[in-house]
Write an enzyme that holds these catalytic residues in place. Structure first.
Site, PDB file in Angstrom:
ATOM      1  N   ASP A   1       6.417  -5.348  13.871  1.00 13.05           N
ATOM      2  CA  ASP A   1       6.863  -6.047  12.670  1.00 13.05           C
ATOM      3  C   ASP A   1       7.946  -7.121  13.265  1.00 13.05           C
ATOM      4  O   ASP A   1       9.060  -6.535  13.534  1.00 13.05           O
ATOM      5  CB  ASP A   1       7.425  -5.396  11.538  1.00 13.05           C
TER       6      ASP A   1
ATOM      7  N   ASP B   1      -1.196  -4.553   1.424  1.00 11.37           N
ATOM      8  CA  ASP B   1       0.134  -3.796   1.208  1.00 11.37           C
ATOM      9  C   ASP B   1       0.027  -3.186  -0.162  1.00 11.37           C
ATOM     10  O   ASP B   1       0.684  -3.725  -0.960  1.00 11.37           O
ATOM     11  CB  ASP B   1       1.243  -4.922   1.447  1.00 11.37           C
TER      12      ASP B   1
HETATM   13  O1  1PR Z   1       1.752 -12.036   3.398  1.00  9.05           O
HETATM   14  O2  1PR Z   1       0.078 -13.263   5.013  1.00  9.05           O
HETATM   15  O3  1PR Z   1       2.557 -13.676   5.141  1.00  9.05           O
HETATM   16  O4  1PR Z   1       1.685 -11.366   6.009  1.00  9.05           O
HETATM   17  C1  1PR Z   1       2.663 -10.780   5.932  1.00  9.05           C
HETATM   18  C2  1PR Z   1       2.294  -9.246   6.825  1.00  9.05           C
HETATM   19  O5  1PR Z   1       3.712  -8.922   7.232  1.00  9.05           O
HETATM   20  C3  1PR Z   1       1.585  -8.454   6.097  1.00  9.05           C
HETATM   21  O6  1PR Z   1       0.697  -7.879   7.198  1.00  9.05           O
HETATM   22  C4  1PR Z   1       2.381  -7.364   5.896  1.00  9.05           C
HETATM   23  O7  1PR Z   1       1.883  -6.195   5.807  1.00  9.05           O
HETATM   24  C5  1PR Z   1       3.754  -7.511   6.540  1.00  9.05           C
HETATM   25  N1  1PR Z   1       4.984  -7.122   6.025  1.00  9.05           N
HETATM   26  C6  1PR Z   1       5.545  -7.991   5.126  1.00  9.05           C
HETATM   27  N2  1PR Z   1       6.698  -7.427   4.930  1.00  9.05           N
HETATM   28  C7  1PR Z   1       6.832  -6.127   5.674  1.00  9.05           C
HETATM   29  C8  1PR Z   1       7.840  -5.382   5.528  1.00  9.05           C
HETATM   30  O8  1PR Z   1       8.123  -4.324   6.018  1.00  9.05           O
HETATM   31  N3  1PR Z   1       9.163  -5.510   4.777  1.00  9.05           N
HETATM   32  N4  1PR Z   1       5.265  -5.302   7.159  1.00  9.05           N
HETATM   33  C9  1PR Z   1       5.670  -6.219   6.123  1.00  9.05           C
HETATM   34  C10 1PR Z   1       4.517  -4.008   6.822  1.00  9.05           C
HETATM   35  C11 1PR Z   1       3.239  -2.656   7.828  1.00  9.05           C
HETATM   36  C12 1PR Z   1       3.106  -2.351   9.098  1.00  9.05           C
HETATM   37  C13 1PR Z   1       3.891  -0.888   9.657  1.00  9.05           C
HETATM   38  C14 1PR Z   1       3.096   0.145   9.337  1.00  9.05           C
HETATM   39  C15 1PR Z   1       3.401   1.345  10.300  1.00  9.05           C
HETATM   40  N5  1PR Z   1       4.714  -3.127   7.765  1.00  9.05           N
HETATM   41  O9  1PR Z   1       3.008  -3.169   9.981  1.00  9.05           O
HETATM   42  O10 1PR Z   1       4.298  -1.211  10.898  1.00  9.05           O
HETATM   43  O11 1PR Z   1       3.372   0.496   7.846  1.00  9.05           O
HETATM   44  O12 1PR Z   1       4.762   1.724  10.055  1.00  9.05           O
HETATM   45  P1  1PR Z   1       5.208   3.038  10.592  1.00  9.05           P
HETATM   46  O13 1PR Z   1       4.317   3.635  11.623  1.00  9.05           O
HETATM   47  O14 1PR Z   1       6.785   2.842  11.006  1.00  9.05           O
HETATM   48  O15 1PR Z   1       5.087   4.048   9.310  1.00  9.05           O
HETATM   49  P2  1PR Z   1       1.202 -12.502   5.054  1.00  9.05           P
END
Ligand code: 1PR
Length: 530
Positions: free
Chosen positions: A231, A386
């Site tokens: 991320d 999400d």
């Molecule tokens: O909405 O098309 O601009 O895409 C945004 C992208 O960024 C999406 O794929 C969304 O999932 C991701 N995203 C947005 N905000 C966050 C955040 O964390 N605040 N990341 C985010 C979400 C999900 C995975 C994460 C897994 C594994 N993260 O990437 O790495 O949940 O985590 P873990 O193994 O530590 O539990 P757009």
């Protein structure tokens, strides 16, 4: 050695360039039809749909010289759709003629209880000798396709290797100096680079007699994939860092968590054996990827040393910049592909698209999913979900797809549905995951990245109930994401759900578990893994 590359500007051939350079050769692009005839060695990476490839070849006047080069048995290496282009046509693009070098039609996978497209690491069974596969020792190679060449008596002399995916198909063809692979050697790690090296060093005179074909005793099997996810966002000092949310909250004591540098971490994960690497630009929903170049640079630099598939998500949607210039989602995706991405991942815009579609019931052909899938193929389009649990005391309380959960809600509720969110979980929508994923598959998405806000960053294991619910709803591959805390969680998710891949972030960034350890544990549990 100068290798001539046929890049008709339709997608990610940067990884082929990088692989050729990594192997010590330089690259020259085909500029004119004549270059196709005069090239000492030609590599033709087929990217995009069959129709798009053939139309680009036709527009550029490349069809006749390609046919002539092959007829003259000059060194030719085709990759993926370029293998399919050697045939007479394809179900993917009815009415579009292929090069017609090999008789027969390319057909779509029609396989029961296997995800289509085939996305992942499978083996090949050599049916004859080839100097390019001298060094091949049954390693898994990376496939990403929904269509395949068929086994036929009349094309037996062309068949180099077969692969099993529901049914046996032709995964490599060769006659003399003309070779083509359905798999991507430039994305198949060390095994793939060795195959490419053979092509670069094998001169047409020395067709080496290679080791006799080694037929593995049984069918080839596609492996489950372990994906490392980064991320990425700018921290408050403007540096682009790899961060990590805890249920999507990336701040710790007011600061954006900084877990490392994107390019360095991606290289480390590739070297540790990650089957794919995913970058998510998590503030892409508010800044614009083409404006803030750092993400492009991250991709360009990462793809110089990462020879497994790269997925990029974040901010893929249409956009009008401050100078009132508008960009389509396809423009953004094309920029990402040119920078080295193999797949793009759409989050928020997929939710908006599905809401529109469910309202109108009509496909416009203009949504980000449809536009990118039509040009680059379904296999290049991932939808990142999400979702957040919404508990209800009984199914009658909601029209959404509910399940009876073993994890009761705060008031002991036995049921829940999964609400889709946008803007990184900041905004819940009146849409459930089943509506989202089934509609996205219908609109042309090729894979689902199934996150889970409740589990994200908790190390408590994957949400198996959510994954099974989605796996039952779609026939495209599903990547389980969120919550991994140890190797056993990966064994769990592969044994208790049909997921095709499992993704993790925090445990890898915090070096709690190495990717190699996870893969060893999964292999010892008898699960097919590369
Ligand atoms: O909405 O098309 O601009 O895409 C945004 C992208 O960024 C999406 O794929 C969304 O999932 C991701 N995203 C947005 N905000 C966050 C955040 O964390 N605040 N990341 C985010 C979400 C999900 C995975 C994460 C897994 C594994 N993260 O990437 O790495 O949940 O985590 P873990 O193994 O530590 O539990 P757009």
């Amino acid at each position: 050695m100068v290798i001539t590359l046929l890049d008709y500007g339709a997608g990610n051939v940067r990884s082929v360039r990088n692989a050729i350079r990594k192997l010590g050769c330089s690259v020259r692009d085909v500029q004119s039809p004549d270059d196709i005839l005069t090239a000492e060695k030609l590599i033709f990476p087929g990217v995009g749909s069959f129709g798009l490839v053939m139309n680009r070849l036709r527009e550029s006047g490349y069809i006749a010289p390609l046919r002539q080069r092959i007829a003259e048995n000059k060194p030719f290496l085709g990759i993926c759709v370029a293998l399919q282009a050697l045939y007479e046509g394809s179900e993917e693009s009815p009415g579009v003629a292929g090069l017609g070098i090999i008789p027969g039609q390319i057909v779509r996978f029609a396989v029961k209880d296997l995800a289509v497209p085939q996305i992942g690491w499978n083996g090949i069974k050599l049916v004859k000798q080839s100097p390019l596969l001298d060094d091949y020792h049954n390693e898994k190679l990376y496939f990403v396709h929904s269509y395949h060449a068929q086994i036929a008596a009349e094309t037996k002399d062309w068949t180099l290797a077969l692969t099993d995916y529901g049914r046996e198909f032709v995964s490599a063809v060769e006659k003399g100096n003309v070779t083509a692979f359905q798999f991507h050697p430039e994305k198949s790690g060390a095994a793939g680079l060795r195959i490419l090296a053979r092509y670069l060093e094998t001169s047409s005179e020395t067709i080496r007699v290679s080791t006799p074909a080694v037929f593995p005793p049984d069918k080839t099997k596609i492996a489950k994939r372990i994906i490392a996810c980064l991320d990425v966002r700018s921290n408050d000092h403007g540096d682009l860092v790899v961060t990590k949310g805890d249920q999507y909250d990336v701040r710790h004591e007011g600061e954006v968590r900084n877990l490392g540098k994107p390019v360095e971490l991606a290289k480390r994960y590739y070297e540790e054996g990650a089957d794919e690497v995913t970058f998510l630009n998590i503030t892409g929903f508010r800044d614009f990827p083409l404006a803030d170049q750092p993400m492009m640079e991250v991709l360009e630099k990462a793809s110089e040393n990462v020879f497994v598939p790269l997925t990029i998500g974040g901010g893929i949607r249409e956009f009008t910049d401050s100078a009132n210039k508008s960009y389509s989602a396809l423009d953004v995706a094309s920029a990402y592909f040119r920078a080295g991405a193999d797949k793009i991942s759409i989050g928020s815009d997929a939710v908006y698209t599905v809401e529109e579609y469910l309202k109108s019931g009509k496909k416009t052909g203009k949504s980000s999913i449809e536009q990118i899938s039509i040009v680059y193929g379904a296999q290049a389009v991932v939808v990142s979900v999400d979702p957040r649990r919404v508990y209800v005391a009984s199914p009658a309380e909601t029209s959404h797809a509910v399940l009876q959960t073993v994890f009761p809600g705060p008031k002991g509720e036995q049921y829940c549905w999964y609400q889709c969110t946008v803007k990184g979980g900041r905004e819940g929508r009146d849409l459930d995951v089943v509506q989202l994923v089934t509609t996205c598959e219908e609109l042309g998405a090729g894979e689902i990245l199934l996150n889970c806000i409740d589990r994200d960053g908790t190390n408590s294991g994957f949400d198996l109930e959510l994954i099974n619910m989605v796996k039952k709803a779609v026939s495209i591959p599903v990547i389980a994401s969120s919550g991994a805390g140890n190797a056993a969680h990966f064994i769990d998710v592969f044994c208790k759900t049909g997921t095709d891949a499992a993704l993790a972030a925090g445990i890898f960034h915090r070096q709690e578990v190495a990717i190699g350890e996870v893969k060893e544990a999964v292999r010892s549990a008898g699960i097919e893994i590369r």
